[in-house]
Write a protein that holds these residues in place. Structure first.
Motif, PDB file in Angstrom:
ATOM      1  N   GLY A   1       0.793  -1.219   0.000  1.00  0.00           N
ATOM      2  CA  GLY A   1       0.000   0.000   0.000  1.00  0.00           C
ATOM      3  C   GLY A   1       0.824   1.267   0.000  1.00  0.00           C
ATOM      4  N   GLU A   2       0.243   2.331   0.568  1.00  0.00           N
ATOM      5  CA  GLU A   2       0.869   3.651   0.606  1.00  0.00           C
ATOM      6  C   GLU A   2       1.593   3.840   1.943  1.00  0.00           C
ATOM      7  OE1 GLU A   2      -0.516   8.174  -0.476  1.00  0.00           O
ATOM      8  OE2 GLU A   2      -1.773   7.043   0.934  1.00  0.00           O
ATOM      9  N   HIS A   3       2.849   4.276   1.864  1.00  0.00           N
ATOM     10  CA  HIS A   3       3.688   4.421   3.045  1.00  0.00           C
ATOM     11  C   HIS A   3       4.112   5.875   3.231  1.00  0.00           C
ATOM     12  CE1 HIS A   3       4.522  -0.008   3.384  1.00  0.00           C
ATOM     13  NE2 HIS A   3       4.229   0.072   2.097  1.00  0.00           N
ATOM     14  N   TYR A   4       4.291   6.256   4.511  1.00  0.00           N
ATOM     15  CA  TYR A   4       4.870   7.541   4.878  1.00  0.00           C
ATOM     16  C   TYR A   4       6.098   7.283   5.744  1.00  0.00           C
ATOM     17  CZ  TYR A   4       0.167   9.291   3.759  1.00  0.00           C
ATOM     18  OH  TYR A   4      -1.013   9.587   3.140  1.00  0.00           O
TER      19      TYR A   4
ATOM     20  N   TYR B   1      10.000   7.495  11.708  1.00  0.00           N
ATOM     21  CA  TYR B   1       8.644   6.975  11.874  1.00  0.00           C
ATOM     22  C   TYR B   1       8.122   6.477  10.522  1.00  0.00           C
ATOM     23  CZ  TYR B   1       8.762   9.615  16.269  1.00  0.00           C
ATOM     24  OH  TYR B   1       9.099  10.112  17.506  1.00  0.00           O
ATOM     25  N   HIS B   2       7.772   5.207  10.487  1.00  0.00           N
ATOM     26  CA  HIS B   2       7.235   4.594   9.269  1.00  0.00           C
ATOM     27  C   HIS B   2       5.759   4.279   9.492  1.00  0.00           C
ATOM     28  CE1 HIS B   2       7.340   0.864   6.382  1.00  0.00           C
ATOM     29  NE2 HIS B   2       6.535   1.818   5.951  1.00  0.00           N
ATOM     30  N   PHE B   3       4.919   4.814   8.608  1.00  0.00           N
ATOM     31  CA  PHE B   3       3.476   4.610   8.707  1.00  0.00           C
ATOM     32  C   PHE B   3       2.957   3.974   7.414  1.00  0.00           C
ATOM     33  CE2 PHE B   3       4.461   8.276  11.344  1.00  0.00           C
ATOM     34  CZ  PHE B   3       3.770   8.010  12.526  1.00  0.00           C
ATOM     35  N   LEU B   4       1.885   3.183   7.557  1.00  0.00           N
ATOM     36  CA  LEU B   4       1.197   2.586   6.417  1.00  0.00           C
ATOM     37  C   LEU B   4      -0.239   3.063   6.422  1.00  0.00           C
ATOM     38  CD1 LEU B   4       1.071   0.537   4.033  1.00  0.00           C
ATOM     39  CD2 LEU B   4       0.458  -1.211   5.738  1.00  0.00           C
TER      40      LEU B   4
ATOM     41  N   LYS C   1      -1.519   3.333  10.197  1.00  0.00           N
ATOM     42  CA  LYS C   1      -0.918   2.400  11.159  1.00  0.00           C
ATOM     43  C   LYS C   1       0.584   2.652  11.231  1.00  0.00           C
ATOM     44  CE  LYS C   1       0.685  -2.365  10.901  1.00  0.00           C
ATOM     45  NZ  LYS C   1       0.641  -3.587  10.075  1.00  0.00           N
ATOM     46  N   ARG C   2       1.104   2.735  12.472  1.00  0.00           N
ATOM     47  CA  ARG C   2       2.541   2.872  12.634  1.00  0.00           C
ATOM     48  C   ARG C   2       3.191   1.500  12.443  1.00  0.00           C
ATOM     49  NH1 ARG C   2       5.381   5.992  17.612  1.00  0.00           N
ATOM     50  NH2 ARG C   2       4.013   7.598  16.757  1.00  0.00           N
ATOM     51  N   VAL C   3       4.139   1.411  11.496  1.00  0.00           N
ATOM     52  CA  VAL C   3       4.804   0.136  11.194  1.00  0.00           C
ATOM     53  C   VAL C   3       5.997  -0.051  12.127  1.00  0.00           C
ATOM     54  CG1 VAL C   3       5.940  -1.223   9.399  1.00  0.00           C
ATOM     55  CG2 VAL C   3       4.060   0.318   8.794  1.00  0.00           C
ATOM     56  N   TRP C   4       6.879   0.964  12.229  1.00  0.00           N
ATOM     57  CA  TRP C   4       7.998   0.913  13.161  1.00  0.00           C
ATOM     58  C   TRP C   4       8.438   2.315  13.537  1.00  0.00           C
ATOM     59  CZ3 TRP C   4      11.808   3.474  10.654  1.00  0.00           C
ATOM     60  CH2 TRP C   4      12.030   3.248   9.293  1.00  0.00           C
ATOM     61  N   THR C   5       9.162   2.369  14.649  1.00  0.00           N
ATOM     62  CA  THR C   5       9.783   3.602  15.113  1.00  0.00           C
ATOM     63  C   THR C   5      11.259   3.330  15.341  1.00  0.00           C
ATOM     64  OG1 THR C   5       7.760   4.343  16.218  1.00  0.00           O
ATOM     65  CG2 THR C   5       9.823   5.372  16.913  1.00  0.00           C
TER      66      THR C   5
ATOM     67  N   HIS D   1      14.587  -4.316   6.450  1.00  0.00           N
ATOM     68  CA  HIS D   1      14.276  -5.226   5.340  1.00  0.00           C
ATOM     69  C   HIS D   1      12.971  -5.971   5.556  1.00  0.00           C
ATOM     70  CE1 HIS D   1      15.664  -8.802   7.672  1.00  0.00           C
ATOM     71  NE2 HIS D   1      16.454  -7.907   8.238  1.00  0.00           N
ATOM     72  N   THR D   2      12.349  -5.843   6.723  1.00  0.00           N
ATOM     73  CA  THR D   2      10.986  -6.318   6.969  1.00  0.00           C
ATOM     74  C   THR D   2      10.276  -5.229   7.766  1.00  0.00           C
ATOM     75  OG1 THR D   2      11.380  -7.362   9.123  1.00  0.00           O
ATOM     76  CG2 THR D   2      11.880  -8.681   7.165  1.00  0.00           C
ATOM     77  N   GLU D   3       9.029  -5.480   8.120  1.00  0.00           N
ATOM     78  CA  GLU D   3       8.270  -4.460   8.831  1.00  0.00           C
ATOM     79  C   GLU D   3       8.874  -4.129  10.194  1.00  0.00           C
ATOM     80  OE1 GLU D   3       4.127  -5.122   9.174  1.00  0.00           O
ATOM     81  OE2 GLU D   3       3.704  -4.647   7.081  1.00  0.00           O
ATOM     82  N   GLN D   4       9.487  -5.097  10.857  1.00  0.00           N
ATOM     83  CA  GLN D   4       9.974  -4.851  12.213  1.00  0.00           C
ATOM     84  C   GLN D   4      11.462  -5.110  12.398  1.00  0.00           C
ATOM     85  OE1 GLN D   4       8.142  -3.459  14.469  1.00  0.00           O
ATOM     86  NE2 GLN D   4       6.203  -3.573  13.369  1.00  0.00           N
TER      87      GLN D   4
END
Length: 219
Positions: free
Chosen positions: A69-72, A96-99, A106-110, A167-170
């Motif tokens: 999807g769309e990421h910030y 800060y990575h958001f989806l 949704k926050r993916v990782w910090t 390289h992955t979401e977390q």
């Protein structure tokens, strides 16, 4: 007068060597092949991304699309912050990575790193316009590369330099080393780096890309 002339000649030689090294690092075959695996990104102004919870001042904000999807991505810095002890300061970096999902953002990782309790010159900053979004393993899911430097020093010496790869979401791995200094006599200090053990579990292209980034931005 002769000493000044020789000093300027040495500086000119060092400068030409640095330019030649940078040019060869940025225009080789690996550079061109990696371009095919870099995803297009859009720079964002504050009004263009949703109301998000974050700390520090945003120094870079981007958006990209992949299979999920769309990421910030927001890169933030606090700058120098005083501590309880007089004359000492802290400085923090935040990523800060958001989806963007159907149910909201949704926050993916910090990501966070810092320098603490520094009594001399302090630095914690992302390299501007250096972050990369790639898909090196061609699975349709983007990888995020963050480049930054840290320092607490009162002399002329290299700063810490780091490249972080999500390289992955977390999960992320890291390259760590030092910036490079070139003195008037062409003596170099710093510039070396090491890979996290986690890089060994990834395809070889990730190490190659990390090496290319290091050579491009550190030398």
């Amino acid at each position: 007068m002769k000493d000044n002339k020789h000093r300027w000649q040495n500086l000119l030689i060092c400068l030409l060597m640095m330019i030649a090294g940078t040019a060869s690092g940025q225009h080789n075959g690996i550079d061109l092949s990696f371009k095919n695996n870099e995803l297009p990104i859009d720079s964002l102004q504050e009004a263009e991304y949703p109301e998000l919870d974050y700390r520090g001042d945003c120094v870079e904000a981007i958006r990209w699309m992949d299979r999920s999807g769309e990421h910030y991505l927001l890169l933030n810095e606090t700058g120098e912050e005083p501590t309880d002890e007089q004359g000492y300061r802290n400085a923090f970096l935040w990523g800060y990575h958001f989806l963007n999902t159907d149910s909201g953002t949704k926050r993916v990782w910090t990501f966070m790193d810092f320098v603490q309790d520094c009594p001399v010159d302090i630095e914690a900053r992302f390299l501007r316009n250096a972050l990369r979004i790639t898909d090196l393993d061609n699975d349709g899911i983007a990888e995020v590369w963050l480049l930054y430097q840290l320092a607490c020093k009162g002399d002329v010496s290299p700063s810490e330099f780091h490249i972080v790869l999500y390289h992955t979401e977390q999960s992320y791995v890291k390259m760590s080393g030092e910036t490079k200094l070139v003195f008037p006599n062409c003596v170099e200090e710093g510039g070396g780096y090491t890979f996290d053990k986690g890089f060994a579990k990834l395809p070889r292209a990730f190490r190659q890309y990390g090496q290319w980034l290091w050579e491009r931005y550190v030398g």
